[in-house]
Design an enzyme around this catalytic site. Structure first.
Site, PDB file in Angstrom:
ATOM      1  N   LYS A 145      45.349-104.506 -68.648  1.00  0.00           N
ATOM      2  CA  LYS A 145      46.266-105.793 -69.173  1.00  0.00           C
ATOM      3  C   LYS A 145      46.966-106.766 -68.324  1.00  0.00           C
ATOM      4  CE  LYS A 145      49.091-105.425 -72.871  1.00  0.00           C
ATOM      5  NZ  LYS A 145      50.417-105.266 -73.669  1.00  0.00           N
ATOM      6  N   GLU A 191      64.009-110.133 -82.429  1.00  0.00           N
ATOM      7  CA  GLU A 191      63.081-111.238 -82.110  1.00  0.00           C
ATOM      8  C   GLU A 191      62.640-111.809 -83.586  1.00  0.00           C
ATOM      9  OE1 GLU A 191      62.368-113.859 -79.789  1.00  0.00           O
ATOM     10  OE2 GLU A 191      61.112-114.139 -81.659  1.00  0.00           O
ATOM     11  N   ALA A 235      51.374-115.374-103.553  1.00  0.00           N
ATOM     12  CA  ALA A 235      50.344-115.149-104.064  1.00  0.00           C
ATOM     13  C   ALA A 235      50.155-114.043-103.470  1.00  0.00           C
ATOM     14  CB  ALA A 235      50.756-114.538-105.576  1.00  0.00           C
ATOM     15  N   GLY A 273      50.117-107.713 -95.202  1.00  0.00           N
ATOM     16  CA  GLY A 273      50.258-106.658 -93.797  1.00  0.00           C
ATOM     17  C   GLY A 273      50.017-106.733 -92.823  1.00  0.00           C
ATOM     18  N   CYS A 284      54.588-106.078 -88.186  1.00  0.00           N
ATOM     19  CA  CYS A 284      55.984-106.035 -88.578  1.00  0.00           C
ATOM     20  C   CYS A 284      56.326-105.281 -90.052  1.00  0.00           C
ATOM     21  CB  CYS A 284      55.815-107.280 -88.346  1.00  0.00           C
ATOM     22  SG  CYS A 284      56.742-107.493 -86.542  1.00  0.00           S
ATOM     23  N   ARG A 302      45.688-104.955 -87.482  1.00  0.00           N
ATOM     24  CA  ARG A 302      47.232-104.034 -87.989  1.00  0.00           C
ATOM     25  C   ARG A 302      47.171-104.257 -89.864  1.00  0.00           C
ATOM     26  NH1 ARG A 302      50.870-103.919 -83.274  1.00  0.00           N
ATOM     27  NH2 ARG A 302      50.665-105.831 -82.990  1.00  0.00           N
TER      28      ARG A 302
HETATM   29  C1  UDX Z   1      56.415-111.126 -89.966  1.00  0.00           C
HETATM   30  C2  UDX Z   1      58.025-111.830 -90.055  1.00  0.00           C
HETATM   31  O1  UDX Z   1      57.464-112.997 -90.640  1.00  0.00           O
HETATM   32  C3  UDX Z   1      58.668-112.243 -88.655  1.00  0.00           C
HETATM   33  O2  UDX Z   1      59.970-112.815 -88.960  1.00  0.00           O
HETATM   34  C4  UDX Z   1      58.902-110.759 -88.102  1.00  0.00           C
HETATM   35  O3  UDX Z   1      58.940-110.799 -86.458  1.00  0.00           O
HETATM   36  C5  UDX Z   1      57.584-110.174 -87.310  1.00  0.00           C
HETATM   37  O4  UDX Z   1      56.649-109.407 -88.814  1.00  0.00           O
HETATM   38  P1  UDX Z   1      53.958-111.711 -89.349  1.00  0.00           P
HETATM   39  O5  UDX Z   1      53.512-110.171 -89.622  1.00  0.00           O
HETATM   40  O6  UDX Z   1      53.776-111.894 -88.130  1.00  0.00           O
HETATM   41  O7  UDX Z   1      56.096-112.183 -89.005  1.00  0.00           O
HETATM   42  O8  UDX Z   1      53.744-112.736 -90.135  1.00  0.00           O
HETATM   43  P2  UDX Z   1      53.837-113.018 -91.916  1.00  0.00           P
HETATM   44  O9  UDX Z   1      54.019-114.494 -91.814  1.00  0.00           O
HETATM   45  O10 UDX Z   1      55.508-113.302 -91.981  1.00  0.00           O
HETATM   46  O11 UDX Z   1      53.159-112.226 -93.280  1.00  0.00           O
HETATM   47  C6  UDX Z   1      53.074-110.993 -92.992  1.00  0.00           C
HETATM   48  C7  UDX Z   1      52.329-110.608 -94.650  1.00  0.00           C
HETATM   49  O12 UDX Z   1      52.760-111.812 -95.748  1.00  0.00           O
HETATM   50  C8  UDX Z   1      50.674-111.534 -94.005  1.00  0.00           C
HETATM   51  O13 UDX Z   1      49.716-110.181 -94.523  1.00  0.00           O
HETATM   52  C9  UDX Z   1      50.475-112.331 -95.020  1.00  0.00           C
HETATM   53  O14 UDX Z   1      49.736-112.843 -95.535  1.00  0.00           O
HETATM   54  C10 UDX Z   1      52.054-112.017 -96.435  1.00  0.00           C
HETATM   55  N1  UDX Z   1      51.966-113.459 -97.148  1.00  0.00           N
HETATM   56  C11 UDX Z   1      53.307-113.521 -95.898  1.00  0.00           C
HETATM   57  C12 UDX Z   1      52.221-113.073 -98.110  1.00  0.00           C
HETATM   58  O15 UDX Z   1      51.038-112.566 -98.813  1.00  0.00           O
HETATM   59  N2  UDX Z   1      53.263-113.987 -98.822  1.00  0.00           N
HETATM   60  C13 UDX Z   1      53.609-114.940 -98.799  1.00  0.00           C
HETATM   61  O16 UDX Z   1      54.141-115.996 -99.100  1.00  0.00           O
HETATM   62  C14 UDX Z   1      53.835-114.854 -96.885  1.00  0.00           C
END
Ligand code: UDX
Length: 434
Positions: free
Chosen positions: A35, A151, A255, A260, A263, A331
């Site tokens: 990496k 973060e 919705a 997924g 986080c 993931r």
């Molecule tokens: C998330 C948090 O938003 C972020 O603050 C934290 O640091 C890490 O986790 P991330 O996992 O990158 O970020 O993506 P995010 O945009 O939050 O979406 C997470 C999941 O929720 C995705 O699968 C997305 O499709 C889903 N989602 C999000 C929905 O199904 N509906 C929504 O309205 C928003």
């Protein structure tokens, strides 16, 4: 400020590059030699819009460098961030802190002079205390302050999120560390991003509480979507109708097939476990986890129903495999459970994703196509799982012409039923009256 970022994964790399862009001198450290070698050659191991340019600019400016050697840079650093992985521990869902603890011990052995050690990885309440204990034990003479600074960036929008955060949370008790952290974030502070100083434990909990709340909000609207289908209502209008209430807010009310990513699934589980350990269960979050797990499989059943109830020998095309657009991250992507459910029921699955197919190959055996239209050739159903821009304006005539039967299951409500039906498709959205 001289900053060392231990761990060059998603958070470490984005934070490191952004800090360098603020004008700090940043060294990103990672144990993975391949990496680091790639990064030295300008190859970014993850897909994140704008990151390659940001890294290149700051490497050229001499503010950003990469190494596998931790000790040298740490001995000269003002601040050392720990941004290593905290995966779910096999079997029990607790966050695995092995990498964090190992990093703490290595840092302890290398520090010289007053150094602020900051955990940026998402870590359970009390981890800062443990990091401090490890440092004091490894190097009793070390002059360090241990700080929590979670973060909140989202994949796909990481740079924008880092540079324009809603808030910066910093947990500490040491006044010298407070001055250093204020300096580290000065450019954002000048931008009027609120800098919230709290105790270390509070800061650690804020991160989990924020992610759990957002996961719960998504899960809430997903359940309302199911109800909409039963009572003949439209979940997008419900979202808008409730989201305009300032107390609720319109974000994270889309919705879909369930959340997924790297986080929400991991952090909700870790929070639930911590809460159980302290005999103070977070039942809403426990329920959120269970509902979301079920939902991914239920989406597979929804597709099967759209195909007439039996998919044996039928071809299903899946558009979008990553857990969300603008990332190559697979993931805990809903696509994994959906594809599995379809295959278990005897379907032949093809799929296309703009960035995620390389990672998807490690996780599922399907026919990987070079475009959505190729994936849809001879398909009985097309399923939109991830709302990539590439799927927002599909040529529906072309799509119909290559499919065996024109059925579109739109798990992100990207399309309007009337528009798709006008092209001769049977259309199934999420939370729409049927
Ligand atoms: C998330 C948090 O938003 C972020 O603050 C934290 O640091 C890490 O986790 P991330 O996992 O990158 O970020 O993506 P995010 O945009 O939050 O979406 C997470 C999941 O929720 C995705 O699968 C997305 O499709 C889903 N989602 C999000 C929905 O199904 N509906 C929504 O309205 C928003």
């Amino acid at each position: 400020m001289r900053i060392v970022m231990v761990g060059s994964g998603y958070v470490g790399l984005v934070s490191g590059a952004c800090f360098a862009d603020f004008g700090h001198e940043v060294v990103c450290v990672d144990k993975a030699e391949d990496k680091i070698e790639a990064l030295k050659n300008g190859v970014i191991p993850i897909f994140e819009p704008g990151l390659d340019q940001l890294v290149e600019n700051n490497v050229e400016a001499g503010r950003l460098s990469f190494t596998t050697e931790l000790a040298g840079p740490v001995s000269e650093a003002d601040v050392v961030f720990i941004a290593v992985g905290t995966p779910s521990r096999r079997g029990d869902g607790h966050a695995d802190l092995g990498y964090v603890h190992a990093a703490a011990a290595e840092i302890a052995a290398a520090v010289k002079g007053f150094t602020v050690v900051v955990t940026k990885s998402t870590v359970p309440v009390g981890t800062g205390d443990e990091v401090e204990r490890i440092i004091r034990e490894t190097n009793p003479g070390a002059d360090v302050a241990v700080v929590s600074n979670p973060e909140f960036l989202r994949e796909g929008a990481a740079i924008e999120d880092f540079k324009r955060p809603d808030r910066i949370v910093v947990g500490l008790s040491d006044e010298r560390a407070r001055a250093v952290m204020t300096e580290v974030y000065r450019p954002l502070y000048l931008n009027q991003s609120p800098l919230l100083f709290t105790s270390r434990r509070t800061s650690e909990l804020i991160k989990y509480a924020a992610n759990a709340f957002l996961a719960m909000k998504i899960t809430f609207i997903n359940e309302v979507a199911d109800l909409c289908e039963k009572v003949g209502a439209d979940v997008q209008d419900v979202s808008r109708g409730i989201g305009l209430d300032g107390r609720i807010g319109s974000k994270f009310l889309h919705a879909g097939p369930g959340y997924g990513g790297s986080c929400f699934p991991k952090d909700t589980l870790a929070l639930a476990k911590t809460a159980q350990d302290y005999d103070s269960p977070v039942r809403l979050i426990e329920t959120t986890i269970a509902i979301n797990d079920n939902r991914k499989r239920a989406m597979g059943r929804k597709v099967i129903a759209a195909a007439g109830g039996d998919v044996r020998g039928k071809k299903i095309a899946v558009f979008g495999l990553t857990f969300k657009p603008n990332t190559d991250d697979m993931r805990d992507s809903p696509s994994i459970a959906i594809v599995q459910a379809l295959k278990d029921s005897g379907a032949i699955v093809s799929g296309y994703d703009p960035e995620g197919m390389e990672n998807a190959r490690q996780m599922m055996e399907i026919d990987f196509a070079t475009s959505p239209y190729k994936a849809a050739e001879g398909a009985d159903v097309a399923v939109l799982v991830t709302e990539w821009n590439a799927f927002r304006a599909l040529d529906l005539n072309r799509l119909k012409s290559v499919m065996n039967s024109p059925v579109l299951v739109d798990l992100r409500n990207v399309y309007r039923a009337a528009e798709v039906e006008a092209h001769g498709f049977a259309y199934h959205g999420v939370g729409k009256a049927v």
